[in-house]
Design an enzyme around this catalytic site. Structure first.
Site, PDB file in Angstrom:
ATOM      1  N   ASP A  33      30.768 111.926  56.841  1.00  0.00           N
ATOM      2  CA  ASP A  33      29.613 112.120  57.718  1.00  0.00           C
ATOM      3  C   ASP A  33      28.882 113.420  57.397  1.00  0.00           C
ATOM      4  O   ASP A  33      27.649 113.483  57.469  1.00  0.00           O
ATOM      5  CB  ASP A  33      30.060 112.109  59.175  1.00  0.00           C
TER       6      ASP A  33
ATOM      7  N   GLU B  87      17.843 110.065  60.315  1.00  0.00           N
ATOM      8  CA  GLU B  87      17.586 108.820  59.605  1.00  0.00           C
ATOM      9  C   GLU B  87      16.639 107.954  60.424  1.00  0.00           C
ATOM     10  O   GLU B  87      16.739 107.893  61.652  1.00  0.00           O
ATOM     11  CB  GLU B  87      18.890 108.067  59.358  1.00  0.00           C
TER      12      GLU B  87
ATOM     13  N   ASP C  60      23.549 113.134  61.091  1.00  0.00           N
ATOM     14  CA  ASP C  60      23.992 111.775  60.779  1.00  0.00           C
ATOM     15  C   ASP C  60      24.576 111.162  62.044  1.00  0.00           C
ATOM     16  O   ASP C  60      25.535 111.695  62.609  1.00  0.00           O
ATOM     17  CB  ASP C  60      25.036 111.794  59.661  1.00  0.00           C
TER      18      ASP C  60
END
Length: 360
Positions: free
Chosen positions: A319, A221, A137
């Protein structure tokens, strides 16, 4: 007009301009080849001249068979470049055999030379630890947090450099465009930013090497950094809102080097056999990694995640929770829409696994 007629015009221009005749022919011809390729790839009318204030000057010697490299000592070496002769350089690492080309560039008041070589390395068919996987992340508070609970972060500019850079910005505002003083101030500013850029690149390379060495699968991501850092100022007819806040967010994203870390991971994965997968970022920070309940109130603060589903109460670092969700989404690249990830689907609210209903 492609490379062939331009190369013929280059031969005619050398008779009229002595500075063209003094330059190595291979360098000039390769510049025309780069221009021809750019026009073919991006369109002739979209190709523009590089700005001298945004791009460092560089030129490439494409004929590797005409380049000779010799080592002079522990710290120094020399290279023989066509038409320039022997040039001494700082020996940072052995270039290896099979030099394909050499690129000379200028950055921060110094000249650098880089060699393109064939290191005969091939990507392994399988990672040494094939059953390992990790989700990453990326954030503005911490550069990268993994699903294993590791935090990767670093400050790339010191307090003193921040103060000096701000003073230089004030001096730059008081100088006249095109003046010698303006060029001197910009040189000092570039010197500070070059150190910041080098630190960021070193951090991304080390982080990527650590992640790819220990994991056969790295999940990120699918963030469109260029779109996320676009200006929110708008136009005169439709001015944007919260422009100052958006500027601060853009600076934070660019400072952490999200895209550079992604490129470093892709590069490091070639040597370890790691697969780098990008998944849909929708709701990864709002979904509970334990039960799957999704609501924006799950995140109490920037660092605290507390599931609001009845009977769950899962608490974790926000996170780390997001990184776990990213790792779980690797099996279905666009998990929010239950598709196979062949195309980027419209962002939709997924059903909650805790209640079987879409949260209100």
């Amino acid at each position: 007009m492609n490379y062939v007629p331009q190369a013929a015009e280059l031969a005619d221009a050398k008779r009229d301009h002595s500075w063209l005749k003094a330059a190595p022919s291979h360098v000039l011809q390769h510049t025309l080849k780069d221009l021809d390729r750019a026009c073919r790839d991006h369109g002739t009318f979209t190709v523009k001249w590089r700005s001298k204030t945004r791009w460092a000057p560089s030129f490439r010697f494409p004929a590797g068979n005409l380049i000779t490299v010799q080592r002079l000592g522990r710290k120094w070496g020399r290279v023989k470049l066509p038409k320039l002769g022997w040039v001494t350089f700082r020996w940072s690492r052995p270039p290896g055999a099979g030099i394909r080309s050499a690129t000379v560039s200028r950055k921060g008041g110094h000249w650098f030379i880089s060699f393109l070589v064939n290191d005969q390395a091939t990507t392994p068919a399988q990672h040494s630890m094939p059953d390992t996987a990790v989700g990453v992340d990326r954030g503005v508070k911490t550069a990268a947090v993994t699903s294993d609970g590791e935090f990767f972060d670093q400050s790339f500019i010191t307090t003193g450099e921040t103060v000096r850079y701000r003073r230089l910005q004030q001096q730059l505002a008081r100088t006249n465009k095109g003046s010698v003083n303006r060029a001197r101030v910009r040189a000092h500013m570039n010197k500070i930013m070059d150190r910041v850029t080098d630190r960021r690149g070193d951090f991304c390379a080390q982080t990527a090497a650590t992640l790819t060495a220990k994991n056969a699968l790295v999940v990120l991501e699918d963030l469109k950094t260029r779109h996320m850092t676009a200006s929110a100022s708008g136009t005169l007819a439709a001015p944007g809102s919260r422009v100052v806040q958006k500027q601060g967010l853009n600076r934070a994203i660019l400072d952490k080097g999200w895209h550079r870390l992604e490129r470093a991971l892709t590069n490091a994965a070639r040597y370890t056999g790691t697969r780098v997968v990008k998944v849909n970022p929708a709701y990864t920070s709002q979904r509970c990694a334990a039960c799957g309940f999704v609501t924006e109130t799950n995140r109490d603060s920037q660092a605290v995640f507390r599931c609001k589903a009845a009977g769950c109460g899962h608490t974790a670092h926000a996170d780390i929770n997001a990184a776990i969700n990213i790792k779980h989404a690797a099996g279905h690249a666009v998990s929010a829409c239950r598709d196979l990830g062949n195309s980027r689907s419209v962002k939709q609210e997924p059903e909650s696994r805790a209640t079987g209903r879409t949260p209100a």
